[in-house]
Design a protein around this motif. Structure first.
Motif, PDB file in Angstrom:
ATOM      1  N   ALA A  45       0.830  -1.207   0.000  1.00  0.00           N
ATOM      2  CA  ALA A  45       0.000   0.000   0.000  1.00  0.00           C
ATOM      3  C   ALA A  45       0.865   1.257   0.000  1.00  0.00           C
ATOM      4  O   ALA A  45       0.567   2.226  -0.698  1.00  0.00           O
ATOM      5  N   GLU A  46       1.946   1.229   0.764  1.00  0.00           N
ATOM      6  CA  GLU A  46       2.839   2.387   0.824  1.00  0.00           C
ATOM      7  C   GLU A  46       3.494   2.636  -0.536  1.00  0.00           C
ATOM      8  O   GLU A  46       3.585   3.779  -0.995  1.00  0.00           O
ATOM      9  N   ALA A  47       3.938   1.561  -1.195  1.00  0.00           N
ATOM     10  CA  ALA A  47       4.546   1.704  -2.520  1.00  0.00           C
ATOM     11  C   ALA A  47       3.543   2.267  -3.517  1.00  0.00           C
ATOM     12  O   ALA A  47       3.871   3.151  -4.322  1.00  0.00           O
ATOM     13  N   ALA A  48       2.308   1.792  -3.461  1.00  0.00           N
ATOM     14  CA  ALA A  48       1.265   2.300  -4.360  1.00  0.00           C
ATOM     15  C   ALA A  48       0.945   3.761  -4.035  1.00  0.00           C
ATOM     16  O   ALA A  48       0.717   4.567  -4.940  1.00  0.00           O
ATOM     17  N   ILE A  53       1.068   9.572  -5.457  1.00  0.00           N
ATOM     18  CA  ILE A  53       1.556  10.938  -5.210  1.00  0.00           C
ATOM     19  C   ILE A  53       2.439  11.395  -6.377  1.00  0.00           C
ATOM     20  O   ILE A  53       2.311  12.515  -6.860  1.00  0.00           O
ATOM     21  N   ALA A  54       3.304  10.502  -6.851  1.00  0.00           N
ATOM     22  CA  ALA A  54       4.171  10.835  -7.993  1.00  0.00           C
ATOM     23  C   ALA A  54       3.355  11.111  -9.251  1.00  0.00           C
ATOM     24  O   ALA A  54       3.748  11.914 -10.098  1.00  0.00           O
ATOM     25  N   ALA A  55       2.192  10.447  -9.345  1.00  0.00           N
ATOM     26  CA  ALA A  55       1.323  10.650 -10.507  1.00  0.00           C
ATOM     27  C   ALA A  55       0.470  11.915 -10.379  1.00  0.00           C
ATOM     28  O   ALA A  55      -0.262  12.264 -11.300  1.00  0.00           O
ATOM     29  N   GLY A  56       0.567  12.601  -9.223  1.00  0.00           N
ATOM     30  CA  GLY A  56      -0.129  13.877  -9.076  1.00  0.00           C
ATOM     31  C   GLY A  56      -1.287  13.898  -8.098  1.00  0.00           C
ATOM     32  O   GLY A  56      -1.953  14.923  -7.958  1.00  0.00           O
ATOM     33  N   ARG A  78      -6.189   1.234   0.571  1.00  0.00           N
ATOM     34  CA  ARG A  78      -5.238   1.657   1.604  1.00  0.00           C
ATOM     35  C   ARG A  78      -4.260   2.679   1.051  1.00  0.00           C
ATOM     36  O   ARG A  78      -3.911   3.644   1.721  1.00  0.00           O
ATOM     37  N   ALA A  79      -3.800   2.491  -0.185  1.00  0.00           N
ATOM     38  CA  ALA A  79      -2.846   3.418  -0.799  1.00  0.00           C
ATOM     39  C   ALA A  79      -3.461   4.801  -0.967  1.00  0.00           C
ATOM     40  O   ALA A  79      -2.812   5.814  -0.679  1.00  0.00           O
TER      41      ALA A  79
END
Length: 92
Positions: A45-48, A53-56, A78-79
């Motif tokens: 979930a943290e990686a996703a 966030i990186a995707a905006g 969860r992400a």
């Protein structure tokens, strides 16, 4: 004061129960059940969340999740919450 948001409870449980199994799921229809621990679920979930966030994705943004019941739905849910978003589940 302890925060009791869904994300804070999820994070706290993942820290305290890292090695405990939270979910049993099938990787394929005929496959045996696989275990997923609190720590593994949090890691996925943290990686996703980092990817969202990186995707905006910004705090308060809404993110639709269109999916059948499956492990990836839980990870996406969860992400989204970990990233500060609001999930909008759409059942397939």
């Amino acid at each position: 004061m302890t925060q009791n948001t869904l994300s804070s409870v999820f994070t706290r449980n993942a820290e305290q129960l890292s090695g405990d199994v939270i979910i049993k799921y099938k990787k394929a229809k005929a496959a045996p059940y696989s275990d997923l621990t609190w720590g593994e679920l949090f890691g996925r979930a943290e990686a996703a969340a980092i990817g969202l966030i990186a995707a905006g994705l910004e705090p308060g943004d809404r993110l639709a999740i269109l999916s059948a019941n499956r492990i990836e739905w839980i990870i996406a849910d969860r992400a989204t919450l970990l990233a500060g978003g609001v999930d909008v589940p759409i059942y397939h």
